[in-house]
Design a protein around this motif. Structure first.
Motif, mmCIF file in Angstrom:
data_model
loop_
_atom_site.group_PDB
_atom_site.id
_atom_site.type_symbol
_atom_site.label_atom_id
_atom_site.label_comp_id
_atom_site.label_asym_id
_atom_site.label_seq_id
_atom_site.Cartn_x
_atom_site.Cartn_y
_atom_site.Cartn_z
ATOM 1 N N ILE A 199 -35.266 24.497 43.114
ATOM 2 C CA ILE A 199 -34.505 23.236 43.152
ATOM 3 C C ILE A 199 -35.325 22.079 42.575
ATOM 4 C CG2 ILE A 199 -33.610 21.520 44.807
ATOM 5 C CD1 ILE A 199 -32.340 23.905 46.304
ATOM 6 N N ARG A 200 -36.593 22.011 42.947
ATOM 7 C CA ARG A 200 -37.423 20.917 42.430
ATOM 8 C C ARG A 200 -37.640 21.012 40.916
ATOM 9 N NH1 ARG A 200 -40.292 21.407 47.540
ATOM 10 N NH2 ARG A 200 -41.871 22.737 46.583
ATOM 11 N N LEU A 201 -37.679 22.239 40.400
ATOM 12 C CA LEU A 201 -37.845 22.410 38.949
ATOM 13 C C LEU A 201 -36.587 21.966 38.214
ATOM 14 C CD1 LEU A 201 -39.629 25.886 38.872
ATOM 15 C CD2 LEU A 201 -40.620 23.724 38.102
ATOM 16 N N ILE A 202 -35.410 22.267 38.781
ATOM 17 C CA ILE A 202 -34.151 21.864 38.133
ATOM 18 C C ILE A 202 -34.074 20.343 38.055
ATOM 19 C CG2 ILE A 202 -31.613 21.855 38.358
ATOM 20 C CD1 ILE A 202 -31.907 24.669 39.684
ATOM 21 N N LEU A 203 -34.558 19.669 39.107
ATOM 22 C CA LEU A 203 -34.531 18.197 39.163
ATOM 23 C C LEU A 203 -35.697 17.552 38.407
ATOM 24 C CD1 LEU A 203 -33.609 17.777 42.931
ATOM 25 C CD2 LEU A 203 -32.221 16.990 40.994
ATOM 26 N N ARG A 204 -36.560 18.390 37.893
ATOM 27 C CA ARG A 204 -37.770 17.922 37.209
ATOM 28 C C ARG A 204 -38.667 17.082 38.120
ATOM 29 N NH1 ARG A 204 -40.812 15.095 33.123
ATOM 30 N NH2 ARG A 204 -40.320 16.048 31.147
ATOM 31 N N GLU A 205 -38.650 17.483 39.391
ATOM 32 C CA GLU A 205 -39.625 16.899 40.308
ATOM 33 C C GLU A 205 -40.952 17.641 40.161
ATOM 34 O OE1 GLU A 205 -36.463 15.350 43.622
ATOM 35 O OE2 GLU A 205 -37.772 17.000 44.156
ATOM 36 N N GLU A 206 -40.857 18.856 39.607
ATOM 37 C CA GLU A 206 -42.036 19.646 39.255
ATOM 38 C C GLU A 206 -41.798 20.191 37.852
ATOM 39 O OE1 GLU A 206 -44.748 20.077 40.995
ATOM 40 O OE2 GLU A 206 -44.121 19.420 42.996
ATOM 41 N N VAL A 207 -42.871 20.544 37.172
ATOM 42 C CA VAL A 207 -42.723 21.230 35.885
ATOM 43 C C VAL A 207 -43.293 22.638 36.036
ATOM 44 C CG1 VAL A 207 -42.676 19.217 34.372
ATOM 45 C CG2 VAL A 207 -44.863 20.186 35.065
ATOM 46 N N PRO A 208 -42.729 23.615 35.316
ATOM 47 C CA PRO A 208 -43.233 24.979 35.456
ATOM 48 C C PRO A 208 -44.603 25.134 34.807
ATOM 49 C CG PRO A 208 -41.511 24.896 33.780
ATOM 50 C CD PRO A 208 -41.597 23.521 34.388
ATOM 51 N N THR A 209 -45.344 26.099 35.293
ATOM 52 C CA THR A 209 -46.634 26.437 34.693
ATOM 53 C C THR A 209 -46.401 27.215 33.399
ATOM 54 O OG1 THR A 209 -47.397 26.650 36.974
ATOM 55 C CG2 THR A 209 -48.877 27.445 35.261
ATOM 56 N N LYS A 210 -45.320 27.989 33.396
ATOM 57 C CA LYS A 210 -44.936 28.789 32.226
ATOM 58 C C LYS A 210 -43.431 28.910 32.177
ATOM 59 C CE LYS A 210 -48.485 32.319 31.476
ATOM 60 N NZ LYS A 210 -48.856 33.542 32.176
ATOM 61 N N GLY A 211 -42.898 29.140 30.993
ATOM 62 C CA GLY A 211 -41.480 29.454 30.859
ATOM 63 C C GLY A 211 -40.625 28.262 30.492
ATOM 64 N N ARG A 212 -39.337 28.540 30.295
ATOM 65 C CA ARG A 212 -38.380 27.523 29.841
ATOM 66 C C ARG A 212 -37.278 27.333 30.877
ATOM 67 N NH1 ARG A 212 -40.722 30.465 26.280
ATOM 68 N NH2 ARG A 212 -39.554 32.230 27.112
ATOM 69 N N ILE A 213 -36.861 26.100 31.040
ATOM 70 C CA ILE A 213 -35.742 25.768 31.931
ATOM 71 C C ILE A 213 -34.808 24.857 31.155
ATOM 72 C CG2 ILE A 213 -35.030 24.628 34.081
ATOM 73 C CD1 ILE A 213 -37.893 25.167 35.134
ATOM 74 N N ALA A 214 -33.521 25.210 31.144
ATOM 75 C CA ALA A 214 -32.534 24.334 30.514
ATOM 76 C C ALA A 214 -31.457 23.986 31.528
ATOM 77 C CB ALA A 214 -31.919 25.017 29.297
ATOM 78 N N VAL A 215 -31.049 22.727 31.518
ATOM 79 C CA VAL A 215 -29.943 22.266 32.355
ATOM 80 C C VAL A 215 -28.940 21.599 31.426
ATOM 81 C CG1 VAL A 215 -29.246 20.660 34.184
ATOM 82 C CG2 VAL A 215 -31.360 21.984 34.427
ATOM 83 N N ALA A 216 -27.707 22.074 31.478
ATOM 84 C CA ALA A 216 -26.641 21.558 30.605
ATOM 85 C C ALA A 216 -27.104 21.541 29.141
ATOM 86 C CB ALA A 216 -26.193 20.173 31.055
ATOM 87 N N GLY A 217 -27.778 22.601 28.742
ATOM 88 C CA GLY A 217 -28.159 22.760 27.342
ATOM 89 C C GLY A 217 -29.423 22.030 26.912
ATOM 90 N N LYS A 218 -30.041 21.297 27.844
ATOM 91 C CA LYS A 218 -31.248 20.537 27.465
ATOM 92 C C LYS A 218 -32.482 21.104 28.153
ATOM 93 C CE LYS A 218 -29.617 16.314 25.692
ATOM 94 N NZ LYS A 218 -28.152 16.460 25.857
#
Ligand code: ADP
Ligand code: ADP
Length: 229
Positions: free
Chosen positions: A46-65
């Motif tokens: 949940i925190r990664l989706i909200l960009r309260e944290e950033v991942p150490t590795k990998g890609r996350i997209a929300v609504a295409g961004k």
């Protein structure tokens, strides 16, 4: 709507990864339960989706961004498209229901005229029509959670993230809250709900993603809380 592609997250290099190479996609309009023991990584998702944290590795997209590469000035716009609901309601205690809900609209610069129709409409959706002037302490726990849901969805976000939204509620009230979340989902909002409430997960028969020690160990349509034995 939400894509995790080989995402890992370490908060601290000395301890186990909070998330270890997880991948999943939640499509627009889906309802997804995130289950798993305490510490399995649900809140980190949940925190990664909200960009309260950033991942150490990998890609996350929300609504295409891409949420990872997103410049910090865009983060408030990302969050405007994501409603959030928590176990502990998080209402402003000294503000009326109207003020608690309209606050989210004020932040994005909506006019008073817009608020005076949008707030009653969303209160109707969550089953609190006419309670605009109440204060949180005058409401039951279930009603307070309805206010929190109204606030989360009043500006029509594409995504609703719910972290243990029934954690403080009795089973009957929890079922009422789930009916509200289901209605919001039917109206087109993608819902991702982290929960320990097995009874609810089993009754709703939605998609279930199970985390264990930061890994996805199960991802099934119409799933149950635990694996049937
Ligand atoms: P859940 O929501 O399923 O209980 P979390 O995502 O909160 O799981 O936690 C996953 C793991 O990451 C746990 O081992 C937890 O101790 C650790 N963790 C969570 N938040 C932090 C943090 N801010 N700093 C360090 N470790 C953390
Ligand atoms: P901000 O408070 O940064 O101006 P907004 O009021 O635009 O953010 O919030 C838009 C959405 O994002 C709301 O649903 C809000 O609950 C959620 N949100 C914003 N910041 C956070 C945060 N730090 N933690 C959890 N949710 C947040």
């Amino acid at each position: 709507m939400i894509t995790f592609d080989s995402v890992s997250k370490s908060y601290d290099s000395r301890t186990r990864k909070a998330l270890d190479d997880i991948s999943f996609t939640a499509d627009r309009g889906e309802f997804v339960f995130l289950v798993g023991a305490s510490g399995s990584g649900k809140s980190t998702v949940i925190r990664l989706i909200l960009r309260e944290e950033v991942p150490t590795k990998g890609r996350i997209a929300v609504a295409g961004k891409s949420v990872v590469k997103m410049p910090s000035w865009r983060v408030p716009y990302l969050r405007r498209g994501i409603g959030t609901v928590f176990q502990d309601f998080r209402l402003l205690p000294n503000k009326t229901v109207f003020a608690n809900v309209s606050f989210a609209l004020q932040v994005i610069g909506k006019s008073r005229a817009a608020m005076s129709t949008l707030v009653p409409d969303v209160l109707e959706t969550v089953g609190l029509a006419g309670k605009e002037k109440r204060y949180p302490h005058e409401l039951s726990g279930g009603e307070q959670q309805r206010v929190a849901i109204a606030r989360a969805v009043v500006n029509k976000p594409g995504i609703l993230l719910a972290d243990e939204p029934t954690g403080n509620l009795d089973p009957v009230t929890s079922a009422d809250i789930m009916a509200v979340l289901e209605k919001i989902n039917r109206n087109g909002t993608t819902v991702l709900m982290a929960t320990h409430d097995g009874e609810i997960v089993n009754r709703m028969a939605k998609r279930v993603i199970e985390l264990s020690e930061g890994r996805i160990v199960r991802d099934v349509e119409h799933g149950t809380y635990g694996v049937a034995s």
